[in-house]
Design a protein around this motif. Structure first.
Motif, short mmCIF file in Angstrom:
data_model
loop_
_atom_site.label_atom_id
_atom_site.label_comp_id
_atom_site.label_asym_id
_atom_site.label_seq_id
_atom_site.Cartn_x
_atom_site.Cartn_y
_atom_site.Cartn_z
N GLU A 184 -15.12 -0.11 5.47
CA GLU A 184 -13.84 0.17 6.35
C GLU A 184 -13.99 1.42 7.10
OE1 GLU A 184 -10.73 -1.09 2.93
OE2 GLU A 184 -11.18 0.94 3.04
N ASN A 189 0.76 -1.19 -0.11
CA ASN A 189 -0.08 0.08 0.16
C ASN A 189 0.85 1.34 -0.10
OD1 ASN A 189 -2.31 -1.24 -0.13
ND2 ASN A 189 -2.69 -1.12 2.25
N GLN A 199 -5.14 6.56 6.63
CA GLN A 199 -5.29 5.50 6.30
C GLN A 199 -6.39 5.03 5.56
OE1 GLN A 199 -2.40 3.63 6.20
NE2 GLN A 199 -3.71 1.95 5.01
N GLN A 236 -6.47 4.02 1.51
CA GLN A 236 -7.18 2.45 1.19
C GLN A 236 -8.62 2.90 0.35
OE1 GLN A 236 -6.72 0.27 5.51
NE2 GLN A 236 -8.65 0.81 4.70
N GLN A 239 -6.63 3.64 -3.14
CA GLN A 239 -5.91 2.72 -3.74
C GLN A 239 -6.86 1.65 -4.61
OE1 GLN A 239 -2.41 2.08 -3.87
NE2 GLN A 239 -2.36 4.20 -3.02
N ARG A 240 -8.07 1.50 -3.92
CA ARG A 240 -8.99 0.74 -4.43
C ARG A 240 -9.74 1.27 -5.65
NH1 ARG A 240 -11.95 0.88 -0.20
NH2 ARG A 240 -11.16 -1.09 0.60
#
Length: 485
Positions: free
Chosen positions: A371, A2, A409, A413, A416-417
């Motif tokens: 998340e 990541n 964070q 995430q 990135q997804r």
């Protein structure tokens, strides 16, 4: 591996402005110049969670020549210049991370030419979208780009803004025809024309739209106008699950329904909006939709969407057919950010957005919500889901390093997804400070090198809003790339 979260605190290289420059600005601008602490602080913050020292001074421009003179004086001393509209940006765009002066264009608020027969209008950069629509409403036309905040047209062009109507009418990229720009040397140039299309030379208008003030200061904007629709109907529809609401949206778009607005709020956000705006909306996943066209075409759109929603368990539509009811509904939607802030007194919002191909919307959005819920940090969700764009706001205690790190964070995430699904790190907020790390990964080293070359060619002394979008030191980008891989 990541990507690392963006810097929680931006690198500050805030050198004091030379006294000679401040004196020259004071002499040239008189009452249009201020170095008062309260004025500087007002121009040294936006809606982001970053905390940065304010600019050294503020110039209140009233015409293009004022901007040109301020830039020319600053360039002589190689001091940064940061354009300021209303301060509604979300990613740290207007922060003086390398010091410098702020050039406030809010007084440049004249509507210069309404060409109703050509469906165009030219305005100074400080005109806001609401002011523009008020000025043209007697012509039967309107400007559709609606980012929520009553932002200036110059700022909207600089950040390539869009908003709730983009699914039908497009973003600033599609709606800006021409610009007047003050370059890094203080020269005034014009890009584009009022013609609907052109193949003459490089597309400098598109280059400036979305450049976030790093290539020049926009002083005039020519945009498209559209006929006011004959019929407008707004509606809400609730769902038992967020997945059903998202899948309804995907089906609406894939079937080619020309819906004007299609907004998503989850149950958590609806609760915040109800409390803030004194509403009683059903506290479930909800789509807010608007249909434009002739009475017959609106009826056809509505019937199609109702059938699609029913297939996914959509509950009874609630209609807002009067202008007053529609305004109340959309005002509540636009106030979702403030509803979130007020739901946790004293909090700061770490905001982020992304955009993915419509077929990947469920994959991107549902996992991001899961998340956020698991993190324990309060959040809000709003989405221009008709074009695959959604926003998350993580409501943190500004004194908690742990909460800030967790929020960043979550942001990492989410981005990135989106990138893995063929999307972008930002659909409409822009890069600013917050998305600089992610742009390197999204665009790649070659594209970043090309952007850097353009910046250095047009702004060799790096005075135009430096420290935004990307870092001019290529070694920094190489380091970030090596960390990721």
């Amino acid at each position: 591996m990541n990507a690392p979260s963006p810097q929680l605190h931006p690198k500050i290289d805030n050198h004091p402005a030379p006294v000679a420059l401040l004196q020259a600005l004071s002499e040239r601008f008189g009452a249009q110049y201020s170095a008062a602490q309260v004025v500087r602080e007002q121009h040294g913050r936006d809606e982001s969670a970053f905390s940065v020292p304010p600019p050294a001074a503020v110039v209140f421009a009233e015409r293009t020549q004022d901007v040109a003179d301020a830039v020319r004086l600053a360039a002589q001393f190689k001091v940064p210049v940061i354009a300021f509209g209303v301060g509604s940006s979300l990613e740290g765009h207007l922060l003086a991370v390398q010091g410098g002066i702020s050039v406030d264009v809010s007084r440049m608020n004249a509507v210069l030419a309404i060409n109703a027969e050509d469906l165009t209008v030219t305005v100074q950069a400080g005109v806001t979208r609401k002011q523009l629509n008020e000025a043209v409403k007697s012509t039967g036309l309107f400007f559709p780009v609606d980012p929520g905040a009553d932002a200036t047209l110059g700022g909207m062009a600089a950040t390539r803004a869009s908003g709730t109507n983009a699914v039908r009418y497009g973003t600033m990229r599609e709606n800006v025809l021409a610009l007047e720009v003050v370059t890094a040397s203080g020269e005034v140039i014009r890009t584009g024309t009022r013609a609907k299309k052109s193949s003459a030379g490089y597309d400098l208008t598109r280059l400036m739209v979305g450049s976030e003030g790093t290539l020049g200061v926009i002083t005039e904007v020519t945009v498209k106008l559209f006929p006011l629709p004959e019929a407008v109907m707004a509606a809400t529809c609730s769902f038992d699950s967020l997945a059903d609401a998202v899948n309804t949206t995907i089906q609406i778009i894939q079937m080619g329904v020309p819906i004007a607005r299609c907004e998503l709020l989850d149950a958590n956000t609806i609760r915040m909006v109800n409390k803030h705006s004194n509403l009683s909306l059903h506290e479930g996943a909800m789509l807010l939709m608007e249909f434009h066209g002739s009475p017959a075409s609106v009826r056809e759109q509505v019937e199609t969407v109702q059938a699609i929603a029913a297939d996914f368990g959509g509950q009874t539509f609630e209609w807002a057919s009067t202008p007053e009811a529609r305004t109340k509904l959309w005002t509540a939607r636009h106030n979702a950010y403030f509803a979130g802030i007020q739901s946790r007194p004293g909090c700061k919002a770490i905001t982020t957005d992304t955009c993915v191909p419509i077929s990947k919307l469920a994959d991107a959005l549902l996992d991001s919500v899961t998340e956020a819920q698991a993190s324990g940090i309060p959040y809000f969700l709003v989405g221009h889901v008709g074009d695959g764009n959604f926003h998350m706001g993580y409501l943190i205690d500004p004194d908690s390093a742990q909460e800030r790190a967790t929020a960043e964070q979550l942001n990492s995430q989410l981005v990135q997804r989106a990138l893995k699904l063929g999307g972008t790190c930002t659909g409409e907020h822009g890069v600013g400070l917050h998305k600089m790390d992610f742009l390197v990964q999204e665009a790649g080293a070659g594209a970043i090198a090309m952007m850097r070359a353009i910046k250095q060619a047009l702004d060799p002394d790096n005075v135009m809003n430096p420290g935004k979008i990307f870092n001019l030191d290529s070694s920094v980008d190489r380091l970030k790339t090596s960390i990721r891989h």
